[in-house]
Design an enzyme around this catalytic site. Structure first.
Site, short mmCIF file in Angstrom:
data_model
loop_
_atom_site.label_atom_id
_atom_site.label_comp_id
_atom_site.label_asym_id
_atom_site.label_seq_id
_atom_site.Cartn_x
_atom_site.Cartn_y
_atom_site.Cartn_z
N TYR A 53 53.27 40.24 49.17
CA TYR A 53 52.54 41.49 48.94
C TYR A 53 51.40 41.19 47.98
CZ TYR A 53 51.45 46.14 47.15
OH TYR A 53 50.78 47.28 46.75
N HIS A 54 50.21 41.68 48.30
CA HIS A 54 49.00 41.37 47.52
C HIS A 54 48.72 42.47 46.50
CE1 HIS A 54 45.13 39.86 46.46
NE2 HIS A 54 45.01 39.06 47.50
#
Length: 319
Positions: free
Chosen positions: A117-118
């Site tokens: 997840y960024h």
């Protein structure tokens, strides 16, 4: 000379203000012990804290000194990045109390794809990069959006880290060469337009799954708790900025923070290569695994205050 002038100026100011100097001197004599006590209460702990940080820095560098000497004897860039990894680990430990759960899931050799997840700024990935290099003796390969290569002043760092443009061909080649590769399917869009609810913004992206299948590489899902509390993106004017991004690919959303919140990276169990699985099914499975990690470990909506308190007390998410 300057000190005398300042004293003279203060005396003149006091005289014009009709202050009773004798009375002020009496007050100072009366409260001086209390002032010294209060000063000691705040000053001495600060000195001790600085000493502790200095000691921690010395011990960490000493701990890795032999590794650094060996690294510099092999290759200039290798040694430089190894040194940076030591300082990134120090930064992570002191500023975020950073931890990794599941580091043993990184294989000692062979290809593996980390899908994560960024956050608004992927400092959790930088920290993980350092941890894997120092403690698993493996270097994560990185691909980046085209705009990263246009940022002034980063050319040397990009060269040292061997960061390549994000293409399917490049990703497949890195995996086929046996490297650890990290990809955030949400990319810049997820970084800038995600929020404290930690919803994945992947749209229909499944290229990473096809690359993993073609290279016969396992996938490790990854999520870092409180990554959006450490650094946040501005929400003002988000709809307009989103429109600009979709039309021009310019990441104009301001970010702020580097708050000293607790950060824990969770590395899930590897999803093994299965020739019978299609890219659609594999992409959905990885997405589901990361959403489960978010549901299990992340308080939603995120709170900077509670994320900071996580460093000192257990304020884990309540069901």
């Amino acid at each position: 000379m300057v000190f005398n002038k300042i004293i003279s100026y203060l005396l003149v100011l006091l005289e014009r203000s009709n202050f009773d100097l004798i009375y002020l001197a009496w007050l100072w004599t009366l409260f001086k012990p209390l002032c010294f006590v209060l000063l000691s209460l705040f000053l001495l702990p600060a000195v001790i804290l600085l000493f502790m940080y200095g000691s921690s820095l010395f011990c960490l560098i000493y701990k890795h000194w032999n590794r650094l000497k060996a690294a510099y004897s092999e290759d200039v860039w290798y040694g430089a990045i190894k040194t940076l990894a030591v300082f990134w680990e120090l930064q992570a430990t002191i500023w975020h109390g950073y931890e990794v759960e599941g580091l043993e899931n990184i294989p000692s050799e062979g290809p593996v794809l980390i899908v994560f997840y960024h956050g608004a700024l992927p400092i959790d990935f930088y920290y993980l990069f350092a941890k894997i290099w120092l403690y698993r003796n493996r270097r994560i390969r990185v691909v980046a959006d085209k705009f990263v290569f246009k940022i002034p002043g980063l050319a040397t760092l990009l060269e040292a880290l061997e960061i390549q443009p994000s293409t399917s061909t490049m990703c497949k080649r890195m995996l086929e060469e046996g490297h650890v590769l990290a990809i955030a399917p949400g990319g810049v869009r997820e970084a800038l337009f995600g929020d404290q609810n930690y919803q994945l913004i992947w749209k229909e992206r499944k290229g990473f799954a096809k690359v993993a299948i073609d290279a016969k590489a396992p996938i490790i899902p990854m999520f870092t708790k409180n990554c959006r509390e450490a650094v946040r993106s501005m929400t003002f004017g988000r709809r307009f900025l989103s429109y600009i991004y979709e039309k021009t690919r310019l990441p104009l959303v301001p970010i702020y923070g580097i708050f000293p919140v607790k950060m824990i990276t969770y590395l899930g169990e590897p999803i093994p290569y299965d020739p019978e699985v299609t890219p659609d099914i594999l992409a959905q499975r990885v997405k589901t695994e990361i959403e489960k990690m978010i549901e299990t470990h992340q308080r939603r909506p995120g709170s900077i205050t509670r994320a900071f308190l996580d460093r000192f007390i257990n304020t884990s998410k309540q069901n």
